[in-house]
Write a protein that holds these residues in place. Structure first.
Motif, PDB file in Angstrom:
ATOM      1  N   GLU A  70     -47.803  10.182 -30.593  1.00 53.63           N
ATOM      2  CA  GLU A  70     -47.031   9.408 -29.618  1.00 53.63           C
ATOM      3  C   GLU A  70     -47.923   8.346 -28.989  1.00 53.63           C
ATOM      4  O   GLU A  70     -49.135   8.518 -28.877  1.00 53.63           O
ATOM      5  N   ILE A  71     -47.306   7.281 -28.513  1.00 54.56           N
ATOM      6  CA  ILE A  71     -48.069   6.147 -28.015  1.00 54.56           C
ATOM      7  C   ILE A  71     -48.947   6.525 -26.812  1.00 54.56           C
ATOM      8  O   ILE A  71     -50.101   6.074 -26.691  1.00 54.56           O
ATOM      9  N   ASP A  72     -48.435   7.367 -25.943  1.00 56.22           N
ATOM     10  CA  ASP A  72     -49.241   7.718 -24.769  1.00 56.22           C
ATOM     11  C   ASP A  72     -50.452   8.557 -25.173  1.00 56.22           C
ATOM     12  O   ASP A  72     -51.511   8.481 -24.540  1.00 56.22           O
ATOM     13  N   ARG A 122     -54.276   7.522 -24.542  1.00 63.02           N
ATOM     14  CA  ARG A 122     -55.155   8.475 -23.863  1.00 63.02           C
ATOM     15  C   ARG A 122     -56.477   8.648 -24.610  1.00 63.02           C
ATOM     16  O   ARG A 122     -57.543   8.737 -24.006  1.00 63.02           O
ATOM     17  N   VAL A 159     -52.636   5.475 -18.462  1.00 59.64           N
ATOM     18  CA  VAL A 159     -51.838   5.703 -19.661  1.00 59.64           C
ATOM     19  C   VAL A 159     -50.359   5.477 -19.369  1.00 59.64           C
ATOM     20  O   VAL A 159     -49.629   4.885 -20.175  1.00 59.64           O
ATOM     21  N   ALA A 160     -49.931   5.915 -18.202  1.00 55.29           N
ATOM     22  CA  ALA A 160     -48.514   5.782 -17.864  1.00 55.29           C
ATOM     23  C   ALA A 160     -48.099   4.318 -17.781  1.00 55.29           C
ATOM     24  O   ALA A 160     -47.066   3.917 -18.322  1.00 55.29           O
ATOM     25  N   THR A 171     -48.179   2.763 -21.244  1.00 55.90           N
ATOM     26  CA  THR A 171     -47.059   3.270 -22.029  1.00 55.90           C
ATOM     27  C   THR A 171     -45.764   2.606 -21.605  1.00 55.90           C
ATOM     28  O   THR A 171     -44.962   2.164 -22.433  1.00 55.90           O
ATOM     29  N   LEU A 172     -45.595   2.526 -20.314  1.00 52.94           N
ATOM     30  CA  LEU A 172     -44.406   1.890 -19.755  1.00 52.94           C
ATOM     31  C   LEU A 172     -44.286   0.458 -20.257  1.00 52.94           C
ATOM     32  O   LEU A 172     -43.211   0.007 -20.678  1.00 52.94           O
ATOM     33  N   LEU A 178     -43.220  -3.720 -13.455  1.00 51.74           N
ATOM     34  CA  LEU A 178     -42.656  -2.543 -14.098  1.00 51.74           C
ATOM     35  C   LEU A 178     -43.303  -1.277 -13.550  1.00 51.74           C
ATOM     36  O   LEU A 178     -42.639  -0.300 -13.203  1.00 51.74           O
ATOM     37  N   THR A 233     -40.728   1.316 -11.490  1.00 50.81           N
ATOM     38  CA  THR A 233     -40.157   2.376 -12.292  1.00 50.81           C
ATOM     39  C   THR A 233     -40.329   3.711 -11.587  1.00 50.81           C
ATOM     40  O   THR A 233     -41.374   3.988 -11.008  1.00 50.81           O
ATOM     41  N   SER A 269     -42.129  10.929 -18.972  1.00 48.54           N
ATOM     42  CA  SER A 269     -42.117   9.857 -19.952  1.00 48.54           C
ATOM     43  C   SER A 269     -41.138  10.213 -21.035  1.00 48.54           C
ATOM     44  O   SER A 269     -40.923  11.376 -21.341  1.00 48.54           O
ATOM     45  N   THR A 290     -41.567   9.706 -24.011  1.00 46.18           N
ATOM     46  CA  THR A 290     -42.247  10.070 -25.243  1.00 46.18           C
ATOM     47  C   THR A 290     -42.865  11.446 -25.189  1.00 46.18           C
ATOM     48  O   THR A 290     -43.477  11.883 -26.131  1.00 46.18           O
ATOM     49  N   VAL A 314     -46.663  13.226 -19.465  1.00 49.59           N
ATOM     50  CA  VAL A 314     -47.043  12.211 -18.495  1.00 49.59           C
ATOM     51  C   VAL A 314     -46.194  12.298 -17.236  1.00 49.59           C
ATOM     52  O   VAL A 314     -44.988  12.126 -17.272  1.00 49.59           O
ATOM     53  N   ASN A 315     -46.825  12.541 -16.183  1.00 49.61           N
ATOM     54  CA  ASN A 315     -46.122  12.489 -14.906  1.00 49.61           C
ATOM     55  C   ASN A 315     -46.514  11.184 -14.247  1.00 49.61           C
ATOM     56  O   ASN A 315     -47.490  11.082 -13.539  1.00 49.61           O
ATOM     57  N   VAL A 316     -45.726  10.218 -14.464  1.00 48.77           N
ATOM     58  CA  VAL A 316     -46.167   8.838 -14.460  1.00 48.77           C
ATOM     59  C   VAL A 316     -46.949   8.324 -13.254  1.00 48.77           C
ATOM     60  O   VAL A 316     -48.099   8.654 -13.065  1.00 48.77           O
ATOM     61  N   LEU A 317     -46.344   7.485 -12.486  1.00 48.29           N
ATOM     62  CA  LEU A 317     -47.158   6.745 -11.523  1.00 48.29           C
ATOM     63  C   LEU A 317     -47.752   7.618 -10.439  1.00 48.29           C
ATOM     64  O   LEU A 317     -48.917   7.500 -10.097  1.00 48.29           O
TER      65      LEU A 317
END
Lengths: 223, 223
Positions: free
Chosen positions: A84-86, A90, A197-198, A201-202, B202, B206, B211, B213, B217-220
DNA sequence: TTGCATTTCAAACAGACGTATGAAACTATG
DNA sequence: CATAGTTTCATACGTCTGTTTGAAATGCAA
């Protein structure tokens, strides 16, 4: 043979000093003082100051790249040739961020030395640095496999931005700390990696073009 | 009075050389040769090398900050005291990016000099640089007005990342060009600004969460 | 031990650096 | 014009740099 103690003492001291104060401010006399060896030892063991720097850079560069690729390869094998891209991202930024901001002092010197090297381009390093592009190409390829439909140019920009965020975070911890009055925690390395990474990825997974006028997200629910 | 030609010739030459080659590699003799003035002129007009650098930095720093704030103020007044987040970010990164990557050579030297100054921290600059944080605080405040519900820490990270992407793009055009085989167009400054602003916007608008994907990922709000 | 190679050491080297000097060349005011 | 003040100039100073040197110290095989 038993006495390359001198040699490695020079390498260790030089790496730490360069990481702390940059290439411009550190003299050979600073290095030999920190290593507690004779001034002439540097030229005896390395030939010249530039060759010392080059040796440091080559060694660390190979190590960092190996670490990144190991992480990438493991992830792609686990995913049947595709990660996966994330996860790809990473593997790209994780090793350096962990190295620079993590607790291990020796690793920290190494990683911060590499950051210095990527910024203050001194002649002995500039020549070697072109190989980095070949290394990054492998990550560009992995990103293409992760997001086959994505425009190639977007992928390059995404990779570029990911590295930008990681490097700037290492380079200028001080400003962010001051600006946020210490509210941005720079000790939690994993959280920082998650954040970089987030965002990357976003940027890579969101459809561009409809950003500005799109509905604003209500963030209140998000803690 | 008519003859501060010497003075300004020194300033122009020094700025260009520092922008091109960094502080470490440029000597006073390089500068006076490029400016076609006598060696002693630098100490006569500026007192010392450090004071010359400081004068360059202070002048340019004030100009950049003024330009940024003008853009921000105009936008906030047009919006009744509040500007959209992407407009705020554009005021933050636009002036520097236009200055560095745009066609105007004089402006390009100035902006690239500032990038150098922000990287290779030489003593005379380091002292002054702390004021930059006060400047950035104004943008943090504007961002808070634009996104009142957003967690403060997220805002700081967003600002940090926006500057990171802008600076790295200026600093390392070469790598991105090579990596993308020239497919990333670094001449279209407005497109680059759009890209940086879009990614930062973004990231800031967001909703943090899972995520698409993966669960990892627990994003921001990564913490 | 002796003999030879490797490594360390104090000292010195040549060059480049930022800075200082004092005379010469200007400019401007009376 | 003369004179006072400013600016330029060639040159030299002291210091710091990376590098070299030749002798002393060390390690090791015979």
């Amino acid at each position: 043979m038993a006495t390359d103690h001198t040699r490695s003492a020079i390498l260790t001291a030089a790496e730490r000093l360069y990481a702390d104060r940059g290439f411009a401010d550190v003299t050979l006399r600073d290095i030999v003082a920190a290593a507690d060896v004779n001034l002439a030892a540097v030229n005896y063991h390395f030939g010249s100051k530039d060759e010392l720097i080059a040796e440091l850079f080559v060694t660390r560069s190979l190590a960092t790249n190996r670490e990144r690729l190991n992480e990438l390869k493991a992830a792609e094998e686990a995913g049947g040739g595709r990660a996966e891209i994330d996860v790809v991202l990473r593997a790209l930024v994780g090793p350096t961020l962990r190295g620079c901001l993590g607790p291990d002092k020796q690793r920290s010197d190494a990683a911060r030395f590499m950051i210095r090297a990527s910024i203050e381009s001194v002649p002995p390093i500039r020549k070697i640095k072109n190989r980095e592009v070949d290394h990054l190409r492998k990550f560009a390829a992995a990103m293409k496999r992760a997001l086959p439909g994505r425009d190639e140019v977007d992928l390059y920009w995404g990779l570029h931005f990911a590295l930008a965020m990681a490097h700037q975070t290492i380079r200028d911890t001080e400003r962010l700390t001051k600006l946020s009055d210490g509210k941005c925690d720079l000790n939690d390395v994993n959280a920082i990696i998650d954040r970089v990474v987030a965002v990357a990825t976003l940027a890579l997974t969101t459809n561009p073009g409809r950003s500005k006028t799109g509905p604003r997200v209500n963030v209140l629910a998000a803690r």
